[in-house]
Design a protein around this motif. Sequence first.
Motif, PDB file in Angstrom:
ATOM      1  N   ILE A  89      37.181  40.914  43.411  1.00 48.07           N
ATOM      2  CA  ILE A  89      38.583  41.296  43.565  1.00 48.07           C
ATOM      3  C   ILE A  89      39.191  41.440  42.179  1.00 48.07           C
ATOM      4  O   ILE A  89      39.042  40.560  41.326  1.00 48.07           O
ATOM      5  CB  ILE A  89      39.341  40.258  44.408  1.00 48.07           C
ATOM      6  CG1 ILE A  89      38.700  40.195  45.812  1.00 48.07           C
ATOM      7  CG2 ILE A  89      40.826  40.592  44.483  1.00 48.07           C
ATOM      8  CD1 ILE A  89      39.241  39.119  46.700  1.00 48.07           C
ATOM      9  N   TYR A  90      39.875  42.571  41.963  1.00 45.96           N
ATOM     10  CA  TYR A  90      40.432  42.910  40.654  1.00 45.96           C
ATOM     11  C   TYR A  90      41.950  42.779  40.651  1.00 45.96           C
ATOM     12  O   TYR A  90      42.610  42.930  41.678  1.00 45.96           O
ATOM     13  CB  TYR A  90      40.089  44.363  40.304  1.00 45.96           C
ATOM     14  CG  TYR A  90      38.626  44.588  40.046  1.00 45.96           C
ATOM     15  CD1 TYR A  90      38.117  44.563  38.752  1.00 45.96           C
ATOM     16  CD2 TYR A  90      37.743  44.843  41.097  1.00 45.96           C
ATOM     17  CE1 TYR A  90      36.765  44.778  38.508  1.00 45.96           C
ATOM     18  CE2 TYR A  90      36.393  45.057  40.866  1.00 45.96           C
ATOM     19  CZ  TYR A  90      35.919  45.022  39.571  1.00 45.96           C
ATOM     20  OH  TYR A  90      34.588  45.231  39.340  1.00 45.96           O
ATOM     21  N   ASN A  91      42.514  42.568  39.444  1.00 46.21           N
ATOM     22  CA  ASN A  91      43.963  42.625  39.270  1.00 46.21           C
ATOM     23  C   ASN A  91      44.340  44.007  38.726  1.00 46.21           C
ATOM     24  O   ASN A  91      43.476  44.878  38.560  1.00 46.21           O
ATOM     25  CB  ASN A  91      44.465  41.493  38.357  1.00 46.21           C
ATOM     26  CG  ASN A  91      43.933  41.585  36.940  1.00 46.21           C
ATOM     27  OD1 ASN A  91      43.382  42.605  36.507  1.00 46.21           O
ATOM     28  ND2 ASN A  91      44.110  40.503  36.188  1.00 46.21           N
ATOM     29  N   ASP A  92      45.614  44.188  38.423  1.00 45.00           N
ATOM     30  CA  ASP A  92      46.093  45.484  37.924  1.00 45.00           C
ATOM     31  C   ASP A  92      45.551  45.826  36.540  1.00 45.00           C
ATOM     32  O   ASP A  92      45.598  46.974  36.112  1.00 45.00           O
ATOM     33  CB  ASP A  92      47.623  45.512  37.891  1.00 45.00           C
ATOM     34  CG  ASP A  92      48.227  45.524  39.279  1.00 45.00           C
ATOM     35  OD1 ASP A  92      47.524  45.951  40.227  1.00 45.00           O
ATOM     36  OD2 ASP A  92      49.384  45.098  39.426  1.00 45.00           O
ATOM     37  N   SER A  93      45.051  44.824  35.812  1.00 44.06           N
ATOM     38  CA  SER A  93      44.491  45.056  34.477  1.00 44.06           C
ATOM     39  C   SER A  93      42.988  45.315  34.528  1.00 44.06           C
ATOM     40  O   SER A  93      42.324  45.295  33.494  1.00 44.06           O
ATOM     41  CB  SER A  93      44.771  43.847  33.579  1.00 44.06           C
ATOM     42  OG  SER A  93      46.150  43.647  33.450  1.00 44.06           O
ATOM     43  N   ASP A  94      42.469  45.521  35.714  1.00 44.62           N
ATOM     44  CA  ASP A  94      41.050  45.835  35.914  1.00 44.62           C
ATOM     45  C   ASP A  94      40.127  44.672  35.569  1.00 44.62           C
ATOM     46  O   ASP A  94      38.978  44.871  35.183  1.00 44.62           O
ATOM     47  CB  ASP A  94      40.665  47.087  35.120  1.00 44.62           C
ATOM     48  CG  ASP A  94      39.529  47.856  35.787  1.00 44.62           C
ATOM     49  OD1 ASP A  94      39.421  47.802  37.021  1.00 44.62           O
ATOM     50  OD2 ASP A  94      38.748  48.497  35.065  1.00 44.62           O
ATOM     51  N   GLU A  95      40.644  43.445  35.697  1.00 46.89           N
ATOM     52  CA  GLU A  95      39.840  42.246  35.469  1.00 46.89           C
ATOM     53  C   GLU A  95      39.471  41.639  36.816  1.00 46.89           C
ATOM     54  O   GLU A  95      40.289  41.631  37.748  1.00 46.89           O
ATOM     55  CB  GLU A  95      40.634  41.208  34.678  1.00 46.89           C
ATOM     56  CG  GLU A  95      41.098  41.684  33.325  1.00 46.89           C
ATOM     57  CD  GLU A  95      42.118  40.745  32.709  1.00 46.89           C
ATOM     58  OE1 GLU A  95      42.033  40.532  31.496  1.00 46.89           O
ATOM     59  OE2 GLU A  95      43.013  40.254  33.429  1.00 46.89           O
ATOM     60  N   VAL A  97      39.376  38.873  39.237  1.00 48.89           N
ATOM     61  CA  VAL A  97      40.145  37.631  39.372  1.00 48.89           C
ATOM     62  C   VAL A  97      39.543  36.705  40.424  1.00 48.89           C
ATOM     63  O   VAL A  97      39.911  35.536  40.506  1.00 48.89           O
ATOM     64  CB  VAL A  97      41.631  37.905  39.681  1.00 48.89           C
ATOM     65  CG1 VAL A  97      42.298  38.584  38.496  1.00 48.89           C
ATOM     66  CG2 VAL A  97      41.796  38.716  40.946  1.00 48.89           C
ATOM     67  N   ALA A  98      38.621  37.217  41.243  1.00 48.74           N
ATOM     68  CA  ALA A  98      37.943  36.385  42.235  1.00 48.74           C
ATOM     69  C   ALA A  98      36.600  37.006  42.565  1.00 48.74           C
ATOM     70  O   ALA A  98      36.447  38.231  42.565  1.00 48.74           O
ATOM     71  CB  ALA A  98      38.788  36.257  43.499  1.00 48.74           C
ATOM     72  N   VAL A 115      45.039  45.768  46.540  1.00 49.58           N
ATOM     73  CA  VAL A 115      43.979  44.928  45.991  1.00 49.58           C
ATOM     74  C   VAL A 115      42.687  45.724  45.808  1.00 49.58           C
ATOM     75  O   VAL A 115      41.939  45.951  46.758  1.00 49.58           O
ATOM     76  CB  VAL A 115      43.730  43.693  46.893  1.00 49.58           C
ATOM     77  CG1 VAL A 115      42.610  42.830  46.332  1.00 49.58           C
ATOM     78  CG2 VAL A 115      45.010  42.873  47.044  1.00 49.58           C
ATOM     79  N   PRO A 116      42.410  46.149  44.571  1.00 49.50           N
ATOM     80  CA  PRO A 116      41.136  46.820  44.312  1.00 49.50           C
ATOM     81  C   PRO A 116      39.996  45.807  44.435  1.00 49.50           C
ATOM     82  O   PRO A 116      40.130  44.657  44.009  1.00 49.50           O
ATOM     83  CB  PRO A 116      41.262  47.324  42.873  1.00 49.50           C
ATOM     84  CG  PRO A 116      42.621  46.966  42.394  1.00 49.50           C
ATOM     85  CD  PRO A 116      43.257  46.068  43.390  1.00 49.50           C
ATOM     86  N   HIS A 117      38.904  46.252  45.026  1.00 47.17           N
ATOM     87  CA  HIS A 117      37.777  45.359  45.254  1.00 47.17           C
ATOM     88  C   HIS A 117      36.483  46.155  45.333  1.00 47.17           C
ATOM     89  O   HIS A 117      36.510  47.374  45.497  1.00 47.17           O
ATOM     90  CB  HIS A 117      37.988  44.550  46.536  1.00 47.17           C
ATOM     91  CG  HIS A 117      38.169  45.408  47.745  1.00 47.17           C
ATOM     92  ND1 HIS A 117      39.353  46.086  48.013  1.00 47.17           N
ATOM     93  CD2 HIS A 117      37.324  45.741  48.744  1.00 47.17           C
ATOM     94  CE1 HIS A 117      39.217  46.776  49.127  1.00 47.17           C
ATOM     95  NE2 HIS A 117      37.988  46.592  49.594  1.00 47.17           N
ATOM     96  N   GLU A 118      35.375  45.457  45.217  1.00 51.81           N
ATOM     97  CA  GLU A 118      34.071  46.088  45.362  1.00 51.81           C
ATOM     98  C   GLU A 118      33.077  45.069  45.886  1.00 51.81           C
ATOM     99  O   GLU A 118      33.334  43.858  45.852  1.00 51.81           O
ATOM    100  CB  GLU A 118      33.586  46.692  44.051  1.00 51.81           C
ATOM    101  CG  GLU A 118      33.123  45.705  43.007  1.00 51.81           C
ATOM    102  CD  GLU A 118      32.582  46.403  41.760  1.00 51.81           C
ATOM    103  OE1 GLU A 118      31.509  47.031  41.853  1.00 51.81           O
ATOM    104  OE2 GLU A 118      33.239  46.315  40.709  1.00 51.81           O
ATOM    105  N   VAL A 119      31.948  45.564  46.352  1.00 52.07           N
ATOM    106  CA  VAL A 119      30.829  44.717  46.752  1.00 52.07           C
ATOM    107  C   VAL A 119      29.746  44.887  45.691  1.00 52.07           C
ATOM    108  O   VAL A 119      29.258  45.995  45.463  1.00 52.07           O
ATOM    109  CB  VAL A 119      30.294  45.103  48.146  1.00 52.07           C
ATOM    110  CG1 VAL A 119      29.060  44.281  48.489  1.00 52.07           C
ATOM    111  CG2 VAL A 119      31.379  44.936  49.209  1.00 52.07           C
TER     112      VAL A 119
END
Length: 147
Positions: A89-95, A97-98, A115-119
């Motif tokens: 799970i990413y934040n708005d700064s592309d980091e 965060v989880a 909430v940007p996310h990836e597998v």
Amino acid sequence: MRGDDIHWFTAGDHSESAYLAWMEQFRQALNRRLFLGLFDYECHFARYAAGSYYKKHLDAFRGRSNRVLSTVFYLNEGWAAADGGQLLIYNDSDEVVASVNPEMGTLVVFLSENVPHEVAVAHRQRHSVAGWFRVNASIGAHIDPPL
């Protein structure tokens, strides 16, 4: 972009119907407590073979979808971090965060369009149920989502 195989849930299958009923109770509780106006829920079973992944994305684009909350329910017994397949799970700064291990019984809920996310790449077969609570985006005589 993605490497999973999916199967959409229907009320005709007993196990799928039971899961949909559980999420209906959850939808009602969310609406009572958070006043979200959630209208319905759709979901699919996702199977990732070893080597599969899903690149970073949003489940809804701002103002263009009726998906409000995304859910992921994991079905993997004995999952270790070395097995990969984490939900990032990413934040708005592309980091990141989880990082969530896809362990049996874990339910993740997040805002679909925020909430940007990836597998991450799974190193063994990985199973989950991905779903979306939606609001009624009806206009005039057009019912969205259809009943």
